[in-house]
Motif scaffolding. Structure first.
Motif, PDB file in Angstrom:
ATOM      1  N   GLN A 138       9.606  -0.500   0.441  1.00 55.47           N
ATOM      2  CA  GLN A 138       8.568   0.521  -0.062  1.00 55.47           C
ATOM      3  C   GLN A 138       8.689   1.761   0.563  1.00 55.47           C
ATOM      4  OE1 GLN A 138       5.251  -0.367  -1.854  1.00 55.47           O
ATOM      5  NE2 GLN A 138       6.973  -1.529  -2.819  1.00 55.47           N
ATOM      6  N   GLN A 158      11.367   3.553  -0.701  1.00 55.98           N
ATOM      7  CA  GLN A 158      11.232   4.207  -2.022  1.00 55.98           C
ATOM      8  C   GLN A 158       9.957   5.377  -2.238  1.00 55.98           C
ATOM      9  OE1 GLN A 158       9.107   0.839  -4.116  1.00 55.98           O
ATOM     10  NE2 GLN A 158      10.915  -0.081  -4.432  1.00 55.98           N
ATOM     11  N   GLN A 159       9.428   5.465  -1.094  1.00 50.92           N
ATOM     12  CA  GLN A 159       8.561   6.693  -0.882  1.00 50.92           C
ATOM     13  C   GLN A 159       8.977   7.677   0.021  1.00 50.92           C
ATOM     14  OE1 GLN A 159       5.247   4.474   0.607  1.00 50.92           O
ATOM     15  NE2 GLN A 159       4.435   3.664  -1.037  1.00 50.92           N
ATOM     16  N   PRO A 161       0.721   9.798  -6.638  1.00 50.18           N
ATOM     17  CA  PRO A 161       1.164   9.537  -7.753  1.00 50.18           C
ATOM     18  C   PRO A 161       0.703  10.359  -9.062  1.00 50.18           C
ATOM     19  CG  PRO A 161      -0.496   8.159  -7.383  1.00 50.18           C
ATOM     20  CD  PRO A 161      -0.651   9.178  -6.401  1.00 50.18           C
ATOM     21  N   PRO A 162       1.390   9.794 -10.114  1.00 50.31           N
ATOM     22  CA  PRO A 162       0.644  10.553 -11.310  1.00 50.31           C
ATOM     23  C   PRO A 162      -0.485  10.668 -11.808  1.00 50.31           C
ATOM     24  CG  PRO A 162       2.407   8.786 -12.048  1.00 50.31           C
ATOM     25  CD  PRO A 162       2.458   8.802 -10.288  1.00 50.31           C
ATOM     26  N   GLY A 190      -2.697   0.480 -12.146  1.00 54.47           N
ATOM     27  CA  GLY A 190      -2.809  -0.236 -11.174  1.00 54.47           C
ATOM     28  C   GLY A 190      -3.243  -1.796 -11.052  1.00 54.47           C
ATOM     29  N   LYS A 191      -2.791  -2.363 -12.161  1.00 51.45           N
ATOM     30  CA  LYS A 191      -3.144  -3.822 -12.332  1.00 51.45           C
ATOM     31  C   LYS A 191      -2.263  -4.744 -11.368  1.00 51.45           C
ATOM     32  CE  LYS A 191      -1.795  -3.816 -16.592  1.00 51.45           C
ATOM     33  NZ  LYS A 191      -1.324  -2.538 -16.650  1.00 51.45           N
ATOM     34  N   THR A 192      -1.034  -4.310 -11.219  1.00 51.55           N
ATOM     35  CA  THR A 192      -0.231  -4.862 -10.329  1.00 51.55           C
ATOM     36  C   THR A 192      -0.493  -4.595  -9.006  1.00 51.55           C
ATOM     37  OG1 THR A 192       1.597  -4.782 -11.747  1.00 51.55           O
ATOM     38  CG2 THR A 192       2.329  -5.448  -9.537  1.00 51.55           C
ATOM     39  N   TRP A 213       0.033  -5.507  -0.134  1.00 53.08           N
ATOM     40  CA  TRP A 213      -0.674  -4.097   0.238  1.00 53.08           C
ATOM     41  C   TRP A 213      -2.021  -4.262   0.791  1.00 53.08           C
ATOM     42  CZ3 TRP A 213      -0.003  -0.276  -4.551  1.00 53.08           C
ATOM     43  CH2 TRP A 213       1.113   0.035  -4.686  1.00 53.08           C
ATOM     44  N   GLN A 235       6.249  -9.407 -12.425  1.00 59.74           N
ATOM     45  CA  GLN A 235       6.738  -9.155 -13.983  1.00 59.74           C
ATOM     46  C   GLN A 235       8.142  -9.439 -14.253  1.00 59.74           C
ATOM     47  OE1 GLN A 235       6.157  -4.942 -15.060  1.00 59.74           O
ATOM     48  NE2 GLN A 235       3.867  -5.077 -14.245  1.00 59.74           N
ATOM     49  N   GLU A 264       2.016 -10.046 -15.894  1.00 64.12           N
ATOM     50  CA  GLU A 264       2.664 -10.017 -17.345  1.00 64.12           C
ATOM     51  C   GLU A 264       4.035 -10.687 -17.375  1.00 64.12           C
ATOM     52  OE1 GLU A 264       2.519  -6.010 -19.053  1.00 64.12           O
ATOM     53  OE2 GLU A 264       1.582  -5.744 -17.228  1.00 64.12           O
TER      54      GLU A 264
HETATM   55  N1  LIG Z   1       5.865   1.914  -3.856  1.00 65.46           N
HETATM   56  C1  LIG Z   1       4.951   2.744  -4.594  1.00 65.46           C
HETATM   57  N2  LIG Z   1       4.952   3.876  -4.096  1.00 65.46           N
HETATM   58  C2  LIG Z   1       4.743   5.163  -5.082  1.00 65.46           C
HETATM   59  N3  LIG Z   1       3.940   4.605  -6.337  1.00 65.46           N
HETATM   60  C3  LIG Z   1       3.795   3.547  -6.670  1.00 65.46           C
HETATM   61  C4  LIG Z   1       4.453   2.449  -5.736  1.00 65.46           C
HETATM   62  N4  LIG Z   1       4.350   1.657  -6.706  1.00 65.46           N
HETATM   63  C5  LIG Z   1       3.389   1.658  -7.503  1.00 65.46           C
HETATM   64  N5  LIG Z   1       3.146   3.039  -7.746  1.00 65.46           N
HETATM   65  C6  LIG Z   1       2.291   3.648  -8.612  1.00 65.46           C
HETATM   66  O1  LIG Z   1       1.030   3.202  -8.651  1.00 65.46           O
HETATM   67  C7  LIG Z   1       0.626   3.322  -9.967  1.00 65.46           C
HETATM   68  C8  LIG Z   1       0.177   1.764 -10.369  1.00 65.46           C
HETATM   69  O2  LIG Z   1       1.320   0.905 -10.414  1.00 65.46           O
HETATM   70  P1  LIG Z   1       1.099  -0.468 -10.947  1.00 65.46           P
HETATM   71  O3  LIG Z   1       2.657  -1.129 -10.881  1.00 65.46           O
HETATM   72  O4  LIG Z   1      -0.208  -1.195 -10.204  1.00 65.46           O
HETATM   73  O5  LIG Z   1       0.744  -0.279 -12.568  1.00 65.46           O
HETATM   74  P2  LIG Z   1       0.444  -1.140 -13.426  1.00 65.46           P
HETATM   75  O6  LIG Z   1      -1.034  -1.001 -14.110  1.00 65.46           O
HETATM   76  O7  LIG Z   1       0.808  -2.913 -13.384  1.00 65.46           O
HETATM   77  O8  LIG Z   1       1.274  -0.871 -14.727  1.00 65.46           O
HETATM   78  P3  LIG Z   1       2.030  -1.663 -16.040  1.00 65.46           P
HETATM   79  O9  LIG Z   1       1.238  -2.326 -17.172  1.00 65.46           O
HETATM   80  O10 LIG Z   1       2.969  -0.761 -16.440  1.00 65.46           O
HETATM   81  O11 LIG Z   1       2.955  -2.702 -15.160  1.00 65.46           O
HETATM   82  C9  LIG Z   1       1.903   3.763 -10.898  1.00 65.46           C
HETATM   83  O12 LIG Z   1       1.425   4.921 -11.097  1.00 65.46           O
HETATM   84  C10 LIG Z   1       3.071   3.462  -9.906  1.00 65.46           C
HETATM   85  O13 LIG Z   1       3.779   4.611 -10.280  1.00 65.46           O
END
Ligand SMILES: Nc1ncnc2c1ncn2[C@@H]1O[C@H](COP(=O)(O)OP(=O)(O)OP(=O)(O)O)[C@@H](O)[C@H]1O
Length: 929
Positions: free
Chosen positions: A219, A222-223, A532-533, A614-616, A626, A679, A814
């Motif tokens: 993680q 990635q960041q 993030p976005p 942010g579901k995941t 987290w 997923q 999912e």
């Molecule tokens: N390790 C990370 N570092 C930075 N941003 C992250 C990280 N993990 C997730 N994000 C950001 O957090 C936001 C939520 O991510 P998440 O995976 O929870 O989305 P989600 O709702 O499950 O989407 P989907 O339906 O596409 O699976 C996204 O914008 C993602 O880019």
């Protein structure tokens, strides 16, 4: 006379050493023959199958024996896991290393690689040192013998010459054996150090919950976070740091560190020991010899030469450590790229991305090669200086040193003596003797010095690799969950095995806030990354963005409105939108999330919302991957309101996460009450059976007596009895021990074995994969399952794992997106029948009917969410915040859904009518009779 007796003594010594070594050699070869004779004969294919299936045997005390088939034999290796206490105890040695090479090296060497004087590694080192001394001793004996043979030749003494030759051959045996042993022990030491370090890093890296360092370091990578502490943390690298190759980057590609760097470190350490020991010994010995004949001035000159050499070479030495570290990093990047293409070959092929990948790989490779070429170029200048200094400067200094006693003696003699011609010959012979002995000593000294200088280069390279390995360990410690899970401890009383609950939890990408909490100090932590976005203009903390619970709508009054947001945008604009004003609030995806689920009460939750809302992230918080952004940071608000700590500024409300406790069985074995199916379906390395039982090992599968029982008759199935039976059968055959290996053929055996297979088959049937064992050639078949199984099959297999483990709660993220909806529905029904509480993350409205509550994350940047009861008849037709807004156009409209629900209801009613018709038919027939 004294010389002769010494020679005789040395002959006797040499002969006895030679004899001893001969005996050792013979015994050694004899022992290995005997060992081979006692070895088990060739492995049968069934046994080989067993070995491949089981991999290791676990004893009752937890120690493991690794089973490795090698040249048709079964080799067993004891596996000692580094105890957790030792791991935690060692953390202190990897903090504040401050790029100090000695500190870093000793932490690696004496805390991990050579933990005690009684360890095998220490014994190998002692044996290696013994052979190093032996080599020096033997070379002195060989030199003497050399002189003796030449003397006998000059004397034309044939007998003595022949004796000398015989002794020469005898001495060759221990000499060559010593050389071989030195090489062997150096390799053995390298392998031992590597094994110890690798085992330590494996334990640390693959740490269990809550640390999960393998995940957290990924993680961080990635960041693109900077390193936290330790050997690689300096933001303004010192010259020492530059030399050592430390960088301020986070650890990139842990695989390169664990594989290549650890190996390079072990090789460098073991090689360096030998390369430094002997020349150092020579240097001390020869210097002491020389200083005796050179006198005070000569000795000063000698040390002056040393000093000048070291200064010149230090000035000319480039940062070999930094170069080695950079090379390892570039090598890792390139290797990663090659690995990625291998892993994702099909995806790349579908996109026909070969050319693009070639470009990416070519780029990475060229970076590496350019760096290596640069290193070669830099080396030219260094090696030239090195050669010049060692070969020519030292020789010149040698002449100067030799000249000192000669010139001084001469001038002294010319002034003091009357130079009678009879003593001239004597003078010349004395001067020649001094010259010859000093020159010989100086040449040896130059040689030793040269070797030490080469070793200096090796030390610099070792510095680089030491810094990388220690940097990895430091980072692994830093990314762990340092602060204890305060929330869990504080609400201990509230924790229940059957409950999963979030109370006012802010869910978001772990940013500066979490980092600061885990580090204990906010100041040391870097600012959050510019993402993030979903980041929107700042939202003041006191304007609570709590969500709305439709079911229990106490929070409506606190709801954040569009007007509020506009106001904030104005504030933001008037502030000039300065980036440095960004606060961690921008990273909150879901604010003040609150819900509670109790297992076994028929409650099931579905989480929905558009992509990236942010579901995941919610699943990650529930699973403990987290932390909630406000989790465990202040005193628990018992009335769920804000608390004021110490009368100061108002503290943020603390979020509370209650995770279900592990389920304990009668034997105090525990299993996770919460399981997450991600997923992307993960297929581990191993047999078909391993795909179902993952993450259980084969041994744990045999032990497991919960979770795989037949539906409705918990504990009745009796895996233990089945195992016992197989054990008994094996004991009868004379090959059984307490940990028996059961191959796929055993699974097909009679009685309980058959029952075992049938239960596994039932599990596969419930996910419609019952055909797999036959198609793939049995449970023991090992394949690259990621490539063999289709996308849907992989997802079904993941569901099979849920049915095998039967947790209390399962988060299905999912994970059935590629499964046909009829099979998906049946799997959901099956999970509910098994009493598993579902938390489903999905965009498919058709799944709502398997749940009782629906959590919708709005994803409009406010962190709002809605929780409502699921009722197919109240799914709104439209509306921005509706549970399926945004997805309905893709998966069907709400009107269609209502229709489906209505039809399903009617079908059920039709079944009742059919039964009534049958009843009436029966009645009519009776009346007709
Ligand atoms: N390790 C990370 N570092 C930075 N941003 C992250 C990280 N993990 C997730 N994000 C950001 O957090 C936001 C939520 O991510 P998440 O995976 O929870 O989305 P989600 O709702 O499950 O989407 P989907 O339906 O596409 O699976 C996204 O914008 C993602 O880019």
């Amino acid at each position: 006379m004294a010389v002769l007796s010494t020679l005789r003594r040395s002959q006797a010594n040499t002969a006895s050493i030679a004899l001893l070594v001969l005996v050792l050699l013979l015994t050694r070869s004899r022992l290995s023959t005997l060992r081979n004779a006692w070895r088990r004969p060739q492995l049968s294919s069934a046994e080989l199958n067993q070995v491949l299936q089981q991999v290791y045997v676990q004893a009752k005390d937890g120690s493991k024996t690794l089973l490795v088939p090698y040249s048709d034999r079964l080799n067993k290796f004891g596996l000692k896991e580094t105890p957790n206490e030792e791991i935690e105890k060692n953390a202190q040695y990897f903090q504040n290393l401050d790029n100090n090479f000695t500190k870093t090296l000793s932490a690696l060497l004496f805390r991990i690689a050579i933990p005690s004087i009684k360890s095998k590694e220490a014994l190998t080192l002692i044996l290696h040192s013994f052979f190093l001394v032996m080599r020096t001793a033997l070379s002195i004996v060989v030199a003497r013998l050399d002189g003796r043979i030449v003397r006998d030749l000059v004397r034309a003494d044939a007998k003595a010459f022949a004796r000398g030759l015989v002794l020469w051959f005898a001495l060759a045996i221990p000499s060559t054996y010593t050389n071989v042993m030195l090489k062997h022990l150096q390799s053995t030491l390298a392998i031992r150090l590597r094994t110890r370090l690798t085992a330590f890093i494996h334990t640390l890296y693959l740490s269990k919950y809550p640390h999960l360092r393998y995940y957290r370091i990924q993680q961080q990578q990635q960041q693109g976070r900077p390193a936290a502490t330790g050997a690689s943390s300096s933001s303004a690298p010192s010259s020492d740091a530059e030399e050592a190759g430390t960088t301020s980057e986070a650890v990139q590609g842990a695989d390169q560190y664990i594989t290549a760097d650890v190996e390079a470190w072990a090789e460098a350490v073991s090689g360096l020991y030998g390369n430094i020991m002997k020349p150092s010994l020579d240097l001390v010995l020869f210097t002491s010899q020389l200083s005796r004949s050179l006198g005070f001035r000569g000795t000063v000159l000698l040390f002056g030469t040393y000093w000048a050499t070291v200064r010149i070479l230090k000035a000319a030495t480039p940062a070999f450590g930094a170069m080695a570290a950079a090379e390892a990093r570039l090598e890792g990047e390139w290797r990663n790229g090659v690995g990625r293409v291998g892993r994702e070959s099909e995806e790349v092929a579908f996109y026909n991305g070969g050319q693009r990948e070639r470009g990416i790989l070519g780029n990475a490779y060229m970076k590496l090669i350019r760096h290596v070429n640069n290193v070669y170029k830099v080396r030219i200048a260094y090696e030239w200086t090195e050669d010049y200094v060692i070969k020519y400067l030292w020789s010149a200094a040698g002449y100067g040193l030799i000249a000192v006693p000669l010139l001084i003696t001469r001038s002294h003699q010319s002034s003091s003596s009357s130079s009678p011609s009879s003593s001239a010959t004597h003078d010349i012979s004395l001067r020649t003797e001094t010259y010859i002995s000093n020159r010989r000593l100086l040449l040896s000294l130059a040689d030793a010095g040269g070797r030490l200088m080469y070793a200096y280069k090796d030390i610099l390279e070792l510095k680089g690799v030491t810094s990388r390995v220690a940097g990895l360990i430091t980072e692994l410690y830093a990314v762990g969950y340092h602060s204890p899970d305060e929330t869990d401890e504080k609400v201990e009383g509230e924790q229940e095995q059957d409950v999963i609950e979030l109370r006012n939890v802010d869910v978001g990408v772990p940013g500066s806030r979490q980092q600061a909490v885990t580090a204990g100090t906010r100041e040391q932590r870097p600012p959050p990354p510019p993402q993030p976005p979903l980041a929107l203009p700042r939202l003041p903390r006191d304007r609570t963005m709590s969500g709305v619970s439709v079911a229990s709508s106490q929070r409506d009054s606190q709801m954040f409105t569009l007007e509020d947001m506009e106001e904030d945008i104005e504030d933001y604009d008037s502030n000039g939108g300065e980036a440095e004003d960004l606060s961690p609030e921008e990273y909150i995806l879901v604010r003040d999330l609150t819900f509670r689920l109790k297992a076994g009460e028929g409650e099931h939750l579905m989480i929905t919302g558009s992509n990236g809302v942010g579901k995941t992230a919610v699943a990650r918080v529930l699973a403990g991957l987290w932390k909630g952004l406000n989790e465990g940071s202040s005193v628990l608000a018992s009335d769920s309101s804000r608390v004021n700590v110490g009368g100061g500024e108002e503290e943020e409300e603390e979020g509370v996460v209650i995770r279900p406790r592990d389920i304990k069985d009668g034997k105090n074995r525990s299993r996770k009450a919460l399981m997450v199916v991600p997923q992307r379906a993960y297929m581990p390395a191993g047999s078909l059976l391993d795909q179902v039982i993952y993450p259980d090992s084969y041994a744990q599968f045999l032990e497991r007596d919960v979770g795989v029982e037949r539906r409705g008759d918990a504990g009745e199935f009796g895996w233990k009895e089945a195992q016992q039976q197989v054990n008994n059968e094996d004991n009868e055959k004379g090959r059984g021990k307490e940990n028996v290996v059961i191959s796929s053929s055993d699974l097909k055996g009679s009685g309980k074995g058959k029952e075992k297979e049938s239960t596994l088959r039932e599990i596969l049937e419930s996910v419609y994969l019952a055909y797999l064992p036959e198609r793939e050639g049995g449970w023991g078949t090992r394949k690259e399952w990621r490539d063999v199984l289709s996308g849907g099959e992989k997802q079904r297999m993941a569901m099979a794992r849920v049915f095998y483990r039967r947790p209390k709660f399962v988060i299905l993220d999912e994970c059935t997106s590629a499964v046909s909806s009829d099979v998906e529905g049946r799997m959901y029904e099956h999970a509910k029948k098994l009493g598993i509480t579902l938390i489903t993350i999905s965009l498919r409205p058709s799944l709502a009917k398997y749940h009782t509550q629906l959590l919708t994350i709005h994803g409009d940047g406010t962190g709002k969410w809605t929780l409502e009861d699921v009722n197919p008849f109240n799914i709104p037709d439209s509306g921005h915040h509706g549970p399926f807004s945004g997805q309905l156009s893709r998966s069907g409209t709400a009107t269609e859904l209502k229709e489906i629900a209505l039809l399903e209801k009617k079908i059920k009613e039709a079944e009742k009518w059919e039964e009534r018709v049958k009843e009436l038919d029966g009645l009519l027939r009776v009346q007709e009779l």
